[in-house]
Every structure is written in C-alpha cells, then in structure tokens.
Design a protein around this motif. Structure first.
Motif, short mmCIF file in Angstrom:
data_model
loop_
_atom_site.label_atom_id
_atom_site.label_comp_id
_atom_site.label_asym_id
_atom_site.label_seq_id
_atom_site.Cartn_x
_atom_site.Cartn_y
_atom_site.Cartn_z
N VAL A 164 -9.63 13.23 8.87
CA VAL A 164 -9.08 13.86 7.55
C VAL A 164 -8.42 14.98 7.75
O VAL A 164 -8.83 16.08 8.29
CB VAL A 164 -10.66 14.05 6.67
N LEU A 165 -7.34 14.88 7.17
CA LEU A 165 -6.57 16.33 7.15
C LEU A 165 -7.01 17.25 6.02
O LEU A 165 -6.99 17.24 4.74
CB LEU A 165 -4.80 15.98 6.71
N ASP A 166 -7.79 18.14 6.61
CA ASP A 166 -8.32 19.29 5.77
C ASP A 166 -7.55 20.41 5.47
O ASP A 166 -7.49 20.85 4.19
CB ASP A 166 -9.75 19.73 6.63
N THR A 167 -7.02 21.48 6.42
CA THR A 167 -6.25 22.45 5.93
C THR A 167 -4.90 22.47 6.99
O THR A 167 -4.70 22.02 8.12
CB THR A 167 -7.12 23.56 6.63
N ILE A 168 -3.87 22.85 6.12
CA ILE A 168 -2.71 23.20 6.86
C ILE A 168 -2.44 24.74 6.70
O ILE A 168 -2.51 25.14 5.84
CB ILE A 168 -1.58 22.35 6.02
N VAL A 169 -1.97 25.19 8.00
CA VAL A 169 -1.54 26.51 7.96
C VAL A 169 -0.11 26.67 7.75
O VAL A 169 0.60 26.20 8.84
CB VAL A 169 -2.02 27.14 9.57
N THR A 170 0.14 27.39 6.85
CA THR A 170 1.55 27.54 6.50
C THR A 170 1.64 28.67 5.55
O THR A 170 0.95 28.47 4.51
CB THR A 170 2.56 26.43 6.28
N SER A 171 2.68 29.60 5.43
CA SER A 171 2.61 30.57 4.51
C SER A 171 4.04 30.33 3.63
O SER A 171 4.15 31.09 2.78
CB SER A 171 2.99 31.93 5.45
N SER A 172 4.65 29.26 4.00
CA SER A 172 5.75 28.75 2.93
C SER A 172 5.42 27.94 1.93
O SER A 172 4.69 27.03 1.81
CB SER A 172 6.50 28.04 3.96
N GLN A 173 5.70 28.61 0.66
CA GLN A 173 5.34 27.93 -0.54
C GLN A 173 6.00 26.56 -0.67
O GLN A 173 5.59 25.53 -1.33
CB GLN A 173 5.69 28.83 -1.84
N GLU A 174 7.34 26.58 -0.32
CA GLU A 174 8.02 25.35 -0.08
C GLU A 174 7.35 24.39 0.67
O GLU A 174 7.06 22.96 -0.05
CB GLU A 174 9.40 25.47 -0.05
N ARG A 175 6.86 24.37 1.68
CA ARG A 175 6.14 23.57 2.55
C ARG A 175 4.80 23.33 2.02
O ARG A 175 4.15 22.14 2.17
CB ARG A 175 6.20 24.11 3.95
N ARG A 176 4.06 24.21 1.39
CA ARG A 176 3.05 23.82 0.68
C ARG A 176 3.00 22.79 -0.39
O ARG A 176 2.24 21.89 -0.64
CB ARG A 176 2.15 25.18 0.11
N GLU A 177 4.13 23.05 -1.28
CA GLU A 177 4.52 22.03 -2.34
C GLU A 177 4.84 20.49 -1.64
O GLU A 177 4.27 19.61 -2.04
CB GLU A 177 5.46 22.69 -3.04
N GLN A 178 5.42 20.83 -0.43
CA GLN A 178 5.75 19.51 0.11
C GLN A 178 4.67 18.65 0.53
O GLN A 178 4.58 17.45 0.56
CB GLN A 178 6.95 19.70 1.32
N ALA A 179 3.73 19.48 1.32
CA ALA A 179 2.49 18.89 1.65
C ALA A 179 1.42 18.48 0.73
O ALA A 179 0.97 17.37 0.86
CB ALA A 179 1.83 19.82 2.80
N ARG A 180 1.29 19.21 -0.39
CA ARG A 180 0.50 19.14 -1.54
C ARG A 180 0.89 17.59 -2.04
O ARG A 180 0.11 16.88 -2.68
CB ARG A 180 0.46 20.03 -2.51
N ALA A 181 2.10 17.34 -2.18
CA ALA A 181 3.01 15.99 -2.79
C ALA A 181 2.26 14.63 -2.13
O ALA A 181 2.07 13.84 -2.77
CB ALA A 181 4.36 16.17 -2.81
N GLU A 182 2.07 15.02 -0.97
CA GLU A 182 1.73 13.75 0.00
C GLU A 182 0.14 13.75 0.13
O GLU A 182 -0.42 12.67 0.25
CB GLU A 182 2.55 13.56 1.23
N PHE A 183 -0.40 15.01 0.34
CA PHE A 183 -1.97 14.82 0.63
C PHE A 183 -2.49 16.04 -0.35
O PHE A 183 -2.87 17.03 -0.16
CB PHE A 183 -1.91 15.63 1.97
N PRO A 184 -2.85 15.41 -1.60
CA PRO A 184 -3.24 16.13 -2.80
C PRO A 184 -4.51 16.92 -2.46
O PRO A 184 -4.60 18.01 -3.24
CB PRO A 184 -3.50 15.01 -4.05
N GLY A 185 -5.36 16.44 -1.74
CA GLY A 185 -6.67 17.33 -1.48
C GLY A 185 -6.49 18.27 -0.34
O GLY A 185 -7.69 19.10 -0.17
N VAL A 186 -5.48 18.45 0.42
CA VAL A 186 -5.31 19.60 1.46
C VAL A 186 -5.46 20.61 1.00
O VAL A 186 -5.19 21.16 0.08
CB VAL A 186 -4.13 19.09 2.10
N ARG A 187 -6.35 21.49 1.92
CA ARG A 187 -6.14 23.05 1.58
C ARG A 187 -5.23 23.63 2.66
O ARG A 187 -4.59 23.15 3.39
CB ARG A 187 -7.63 23.57 1.99
#
Length: 363
Positions: free
Chosen positions: A34-57
């Motif tokens: 399970v992809l639980d947490t992604i480490v990135t400080s980029s807001q753009e990359r967070r939005e990109q990740a959230r679009a594909e993995f809605p539950g990720v932290r």
C-alpha cells in the motif's frame, strides 16, 4: 517480516521521474503493498500524486518518516543519487526495510557498508534494477539458458538515445557528489544485465566522452568487460546517437540473436497506462521480435523471428512483497549492486587513465 494478510505500508521518498513513473505505479499495482506516504515538498507534485492515489499522505522530508517509523513497513528511495546513502542509512537505523533506486551509492564500498548495516539490523535492502524484467532481457535469458546460441562469445548491449540538447538538472551535472552522467545512469542497467547473464568481471576497459556543447559529464560511453568465464561484453550508453543500433546483438558458437527497439513498459508508464488494467502488459508486436540465426544479417531476412517474452516490471515489487512476508532474499541484493559498482568504478578509472583495469573476483 510483515504478517500474512497484513498490507505492507510503503513510504516513497521522491516523486520526480523515478518516483512518479516507476515506483509509485508499480507499488500501487502490487498485491500486499500500500502506498502510504510520499515525501515531496512540491505542491505541484503533491497534486499530481493525489490525482492518481487519492488516499496517499505526504511528508515534506524523510525525517518525518523516521518520527513515525512504527506506522510504516518499507521505505523506497527514489530521490536524487547523492541522497541515496544518507537516506537509506537513516531508514535502516530507524528499523525500516529499504528499496533504493539505482545506483544505490557512488561507490561499491558505500554499497557494501549499507549491506552490512542491513544485515546487522536483520532488514531487507534491495536495489531497483527494473531492467532485469525488460522483455528483451527476459527473452535473451531464456535463449541463453536453453543453449539456443551455443556457447556465448560476445554480448553487445546498447542503450542509446538521440538527445542532442541538454535538458539540465542534476543528472547532467559534473559535480562528483551528484553521481550524474550516463556511466552511473544507463551504465548501471547494462552492466547489471551483463553480470546477471555472464557472471563476474575480471577486466574492464571504457571510453567516456562529453559530446554535447556545455555538457559537464559523460553522455556517450562505451564499456568492455571480460568475464571470468571468457565471455566479452561490449556495452554502450549514449544520449548522442543519431542512428540507433540494436538493443542486443549476442553472438554464440552456433547462432546469434539480434533485437531492436526498447521494452514498451517505460513508455506505457509515462503515458499513464498501468499494469493490471486490461491485458497485454509488456507485450510488443510481432514486427519488433528479435531474430536468431547464423550466416546472414537479420536486416536482410537472415534467421527466424523469436517471440519476445512479455516485460514484467511488476515482478520486482511482487518479489519485494514476498521477501518481506517470508523472510526470503529480495529480487536484487545490495551485494549484486556493489558488484556492478565495482565495474562502474573500474570503467571510470579506465576512461580517465586510458588503460584497462583488472578486477579480483570476490568469493
């Protein structure tokens, strides 16, 4: 070791090319992970990740992961090369198993130190060498194992691209601490494949050039390996190849195998296609199959086509899930990665000094 039926919670450090294109989709596609947490400080990359993995932290730095290490079961490091060793060291000291993108380190000594730390802590440490599961490499492995080529004498492997303009970024930096350049990038793949197929290297010769205007590090590299069993590997990694050669040309005592084109999995992942959704993952059309034969060029009809095995990048993380669950060896070990780094370090020295370098075979 995670319990049977308990999902393995993964923290992914980095969401650039490696994290977003390779690791995150393959982790999410693997049963038991399970992809639980992604480490990135980029807001753009967070939005990109959230679009594909809605539950990720999300976390802004790896330090946030160590503060809640008991809520994670595996750390995957897909950040810039210079950060691999310090982040992997911190993760292991926090009691977490680790997967590191290649190259695991800038030197074989650092890789072996990481391996020793993992062994001391009883933790998994593996290196993401996904191109062991390329379609052409799986096909060649089958052909060699079945003796279809006789005794292999020469292995030619090319990972060539036509990118005459620099893109910028740390991968093209000449700073030693960045561990940039094609020798440690694509070279990590072609060397690993050669060692998997034909065993340890005893002699290395290399040429490494910076061809493009303004290039600070190698972008056109050749490595020649003499293996302990007598096979010679000729390996090419280039961003400046205007006419691409065959991906593989393998010459044996009874036949040769020639294969053009790249495995389709990276292109599919970049385009947003995902394993497990529909059929045909890693399958290529018959027009791209390699040919096996003797005495005539495959480009003039020599030999006969050989069906290409489907590529299988998902197999890597399936193997990681099994290793964590059952306590078995991971699909790629840190010691294997260290052996490849022995060759890469020898290649760098050879290119600098203009001489061949002899290696001792480790027991």
């Amino acid at each position: 070791m995670t319990g049977t039926g308990t999902p393995t919670r993964v923290g992914l450090v980095g969401y650039g090319l490696a994290g977003s294109v390779f690791h995150a989709p393959l982790i999410a596609a693997t049963d038991g992970l399970v992809l639980d947490t992604i480490v990135t400080s980029s807001q753009e990359r967070r939005e990109q990740a959230r679009a594909e993995f809605p539950g990720v932290r999300f976390a802004a730095s790896p330090d946030e992961l160590w503060q809640r290490a008991d809520s994670l079961d595996l750390i995957v490091i897909a950040s810039p090369n210079k950060t691999h060793v310090p982040i992997a060291t911190a993760a292991l000291k926090a009691g977490l198993p680790v997967v590191v993108d290649k190259p695991v380190a800038g030197s074989a000594a650092e890789a072996r130190e990481l391996a020793a730390l993992a062994e001391e802590r009883g933790l998994l440490l593996s290196v993401f060498q996904n191109r062991r599961w390329d379609n052409d490499f799986l096909t060649l492995t089958r052909l060699v194992a079945a003796g279809e080529l006789g005794d292999v004498q020469r292995f030619e492997s090319r990972f060539e691209r036509w990118r005459p303009q620099l893109k910028g970024g740390w991968r093209e930096s000449g700073a030693a601490e960045e561990i940039g350049g094609l020798l440690y990038d694509l070279g990590s793949h072609v060397v690993d494949q050669a060692l998997v197929l034909f065993g340890p290297a005893v002699r290395v010769y290399a040429e490494a050039d910076a061809r493009r205007p303004g290039s600070e590090t190698d972008d056109d590299t050749f490595i020649a390996i003499t293996h302990a069993n007598g096979v010679r590997s000729h390996l090419y990694a280039s961003a400046t190849t205007a006419q691409l050669g065959p991906r593989f040309r393998v010459l044996g005592s009874t036949a040769g195998y020639v294969k053009y084109g790249l495995d389709p999995q990276e292109a599919d992942l970049r385009e947003g296609r995902r394993p497990g959704r529909g059929t045909g993952w890693g399958v290529e059309p018959e027009s791209l199959w390699g040919r096996i034969g003797a005495g005539e060029s495959p480009l003039t009809g020599g030999g006969h086509p050989v069906e290409t095995e489907p590529g299988d990048y998902p197999a890597y993380y399936a193997g990681i899930a099994t290793a964590l669950r059952e306590g078995t060896a991971p699909p790629v070990t840190a010691h294997e990665a260290a052996a490849a780094l022995d060759v890469l370090e020898a290649a760098r020295r050879s290119a600098r000094e203009g001489t061949a370098v002899t290696l001792e075979v480790r027991s």
